[in-house]
Motif scaffolding. Structure first.
Motif, PDB file in Angstrom:
ATOM      1  N   LYS A 389       0.819  -1.222   0.000  1.00  0.00           N
ATOM      2  CA  LYS A 389       0.000   0.000   0.000  1.00  0.00           C
ATOM      3  C   LYS A 389       0.857   1.277   0.000  1.00  0.00           C
ATOM      4  N   TYR A 390       1.769   1.368   0.976  1.00  0.00           N
ATOM      5  CA  TYR A 390       2.472   2.646   1.143  1.00  0.00           C
ATOM      6  C   TYR A 390       3.607   2.843   0.139  1.00  0.00           C
ATOM      7  N   VAL A 391       4.197   1.747  -0.372  1.00  0.00           N
ATOM      8  CA  VAL A 391       5.242   1.884  -1.395  1.00  0.00           C
ATOM      9  C   VAL A 391       4.617   1.849  -2.798  1.00  0.00           C
ATOM     10  N   ARG A 392       3.965   0.738  -3.150  1.00  0.00           N
ATOM     11  CA  ARG A 392       3.527   0.556  -4.537  1.00  0.00           C
ATOM     12  C   ARG A 392       2.297   1.401  -4.883  1.00  0.00           C
ATOM     13  N   GLU A 393       1.272   1.340  -4.029  1.00  0.00           N
ATOM     14  CA  GLU A 393       0.020   2.010  -4.401  1.00  0.00           C
ATOM     15  C   GLU A 393       0.066   3.515  -4.109  1.00  0.00           C
ATOM     16  N   ILE A 397       6.728   6.215   0.263  1.00  0.00           N
ATOM     17  CA  ILE A 397       8.188   6.064   0.303  1.00  0.00           C
ATOM     18  C   ILE A 397       8.605   5.072  -0.788  1.00  0.00           C
ATOM     19  N   ASP A 398       9.925   5.067  -1.096  1.00  0.00           N
ATOM     20  CA  ASP A 398      10.375   4.116  -2.115  1.00  0.00           C
ATOM     21  C   ASP A 398      10.679   2.758  -1.473  1.00  0.00           C
ATOM     22  N   LEU A 399      10.840   1.750  -2.329  1.00  0.00           N
ATOM     23  CA  LEU A 399      11.017   0.368  -1.873  1.00  0.00           C
ATOM     24  C   LEU A 399      12.247   0.210  -0.979  1.00  0.00           C
ATOM     25  N   ASN A 400      13.366   0.820  -1.385  1.00  0.00           N
ATOM     26  CA  ASN A 400      14.599   0.642  -0.621  1.00  0.00           C
ATOM     27  C   ASN A 400      14.487   1.254   0.778  1.00  0.00           C
ATOM     28  N   THR A 401      13.845   2.409   0.863  1.00  0.00           N
ATOM     29  CA  THR A 401      13.663   3.051   2.170  1.00  0.00           C
ATOM     30  C   THR A 401      12.770   2.192   3.057  1.00  0.00           C
ATOM     31  N   ALA A 402      11.717   1.632   2.469  1.00  0.00           N
ATOM     32  CA  ALA A 402      10.807   0.783   3.255  1.00  0.00           C
ATOM     33  C   ALA A 402      11.554  -0.438   3.788  1.00  0.00           C
ATOM     34  N   ASN A 439       7.547 -10.683  -4.289  1.00  0.00           N
ATOM     35  CA  ASN A 439       7.221 -10.077  -5.573  1.00  0.00           C
ATOM     36  C   ASN A 439       6.732  -8.644  -5.316  1.00  0.00           C
ATOM     37  N   PRO A 440       7.513  -7.634  -5.746  1.00  0.00           N
ATOM     38  CA  PRO A 440       7.155  -6.241  -5.425  1.00  0.00           C
ATOM     39  C   PRO A 440       5.873  -5.800  -6.137  1.00  0.00           C
ATOM     40  N   ASN A 441       5.471  -6.545  -7.177  1.00  0.00           N
ATOM     41  CA  ASN A 441       4.265  -6.156  -7.924  1.00  0.00           C
ATOM     42  C   ASN A 441       2.985  -6.721  -7.337  1.00  0.00           C
ATOM     43  N   THR A 442       3.114  -7.741  -6.474  1.00  0.00           N
ATOM     44  CA  THR A 442       1.891  -8.354  -5.943  1.00  0.00           C
ATOM     45  C   THR A 442       1.808  -8.323  -4.418  1.00  0.00           C
ATOM     46  N   ILE A 443       2.895  -7.963  -3.756  1.00  0.00           N
ATOM     47  CA  ILE A 443       2.874  -8.053  -2.287  1.00  0.00           C
ATOM     48  C   ILE A 443       1.780  -7.150  -1.712  1.00  0.00           C
TER      49      ILE A 443
END
Ligand SMILES: [Zn+2]
Length: 491
Positions: A389-393, A397-402, A439-443
């Motif tokens: 939710k907070y990264v992808r949608e 924040i970006d993925l690396n920071t999360a 999977n960063p696209n489905t998590i």
């Protein structure tokens, strides 16, 4: 520490000389490897040998088992500083959420040394707990000896949970303790630290009548020992956060304020500014939050003493009874408060959570509860929710920071109190093979307030100390690779 460094150097030299001929126990092939400390973010092969990460390379590696993880992110296993579920039931929900180390640090656990022994060889993921200040004080009061002993019995049987523990020891919550009992409390804390407890759990929010001197003395001991304090502050307000910071600054105690979201409510920006200001002046003070707008606790607790509506800014209808899912009324509130049980409190605004997540250095901690079908969804979905939710949608924040907020930052937070954490929270040669592959696209989290706990989606593989405990999204049966994380005072 010296031994650990030697082990690390041997691993380094072995891999340097024999890289081409080594057959690794497991090779994770072609994943997107993210290490928040070295800032590596690239397609790599990872070789695991003897429970540790032994190689990270763009060359192909040989292994007894080779898993193709292309298209997936290979991250350090998530580290949760704040859980309350003690059994493998909760641990299984957490491993489906990518967690490889889950620690009860807000409260800590009673009879901590015996509890550690009781978990040996039985845990799915790494486990540990702080020394439980309210329990040590309860024990020090003296007249509760029978209750202290019977709690030990249910702890050893694995039947104690946060409800059972707090129902017993909070009987002494409103007692002002004598100077002798205070000295005994401090001695008890020291003794439990020597049994391996990771710092001191100080949930004063459940004992809000605690004398400020008693609290200050506990911090003073923590300062002398450099034992990290984990605090659920006295009340959900700024003055209580200032009290904790003042006690830490004046005694030199390192401090971690748990769930800053539910402690500061609408004042989250100011709370975060206070923590940042302390840090900028060189004080060792940190905080965390969970990514939900509702809190959860026992309805019988001091949180619901007279005046709770004003303190929390909510009313009966904002409370959800976990046993049935129903929203409360004045009548049901009064009945359930007498019987006791867990309630969910819908009391925060989405913007407050966004503010907390967006702030650098604020960690993610679930505050996961004891299992019940309708337990707070944070018990099962915290980490996937941040990534989905907070990264992808929402792109807060970006993925690396999360990933950094759920791996490296909590590992570094604990390194001075639990030295084995230096080998966690990283994908580096020599680090423990605690690895989460998703999977960063489905998590995404699947647990909800309405339907209750569900496994998160998108976590494909989880490895704990070199053993797969989750494969192709499914729990691996009869594997118990979880190891104890101890504090540095363990004798
Ligand atoms: Zn709490």
């Amino acid at each position: 520490m010296k031994q650990l460094l030697t082990a690390l150097l041997i691993t380094f030299s072995l891999t340097a000389f024999t890289q081409s001929t080594i057959i690794y126990d497991v090779v994770l092939k072609s994943g997107r490897v993210i290490d928040p400390e070295t800032k590596l973010d690239a397609i790599r092969n990872v070789g695991i040998l003897n429970n540790r990460i032994a190689q990270i390379s763009s060359e192909s590696l040989q292994g007894k088992e080779i898993i193709d993880v292309s298209g997936l992110v290979v991250a350090p296993g998530f580290i949760d500083l704040h859980i309350h579920g003690r059994s493998n039931v909760e641990q299984e929900y957490q491993l489906h959420d990518g967690v490889t180390t889950a620690l009860e640090l807000e409260w800590g656990i009673e009879h901590v040394g015996k509890w550690y022994e009781s978990r040996k060889g039985k845990a799915l993921i790494n486990y540990g707990a702080s020394v439980n200040w309210p329990f040590e004080r309860f024990k020090a009061i003296g007249k509760y000896k029978t209750a202290v002993d019977s709690l030990l019995q249910i702890t050893l049987k694995g039947e104690a949970n946060i409800g059972a523990m707090t129902n017993t020891i909070l009987r002494a919550a409103s007692e002002t303790i004598t100077p002798d009992a205070l000295n005994q409390t401090l001695a008890n804390i020291k003794a439990s630290l020597a049994e391996g407890g990771i710092g001191i759990g100080v949930p004063i929010g459940y004992l809000p009548k605690t004398n400020p001197n008693e609290m200050f003395q506990v911090y003073k001991l923590a300062g002398e020992l450099q034992a990290l304090v984990f605090s659920h502050v006295r009340n959900p307000d700024i003055i209580s956060i200032q009290e904790a910071i003042a006690d830490a600054v004046l005694t030199g105690a390192p401090l971690h304020i748990v769930h800053i979201n539910s402690m500061s409510l609408g004042n989250i920006q100011l709370s975060i500014d206070l923590v940042a200001a302390a840090k900028n002046r060189g004080f060792d003070i940190t905080t965390e939050l969970y990514p939900y707008t509702a809190a959860s606790t026992g309805l019988q607790s001091a949180m619901f003493d007279e005046g709770w509506q004003q303190r929390l800014g909510i009313s009966y209808g904002d409370l959800q009874w976990v046993a049935t899912g129903e929203r409360l009324t004045k009548e049901s509130f009064e009945a359930y408060r007498k019987s006791g049980g867990v309630v969910i409190m819908h009391l925060m605004k989405p913007e407050w959570i966004k503010t907390g997540i967006a702030t650098p250095a604020v960690m993610i901690g679930s505050d996961g509860m004891t299992y019940a079908k309708l337990s707070h969804p944070r018990t099962a979905g915290t980490f996937s929710r941040v990534l989905g939710k907070y990264v992808r949608e929402d792109k807060v924040i970006d993925l690396n920071t999360a990933i950094e907020k759920m791996t490296l930052l909590p590992a570094k937070r604990l390194e001075n109190i639990a030295p084995s954490m230096r080998f966690k929270g990283r994908i580096q040669v020599g680090a423990d093979a605690d690895i989460t592959i998703f999977n960063p696209n489905t998590i995404i989290d699947k647990a909800t307030f309405e339907k209750g706990l569900e496994f998160s989606a998108g976590i494909e593989y989880v490895m704990v100390n070199g053993s797969f405990i989750l494969k192709n999204g499914k729990t691996v049966a009869n594997v118990f690779p979880g190891q104890a994380v101890y504090g540095k005072f363990k004798k």
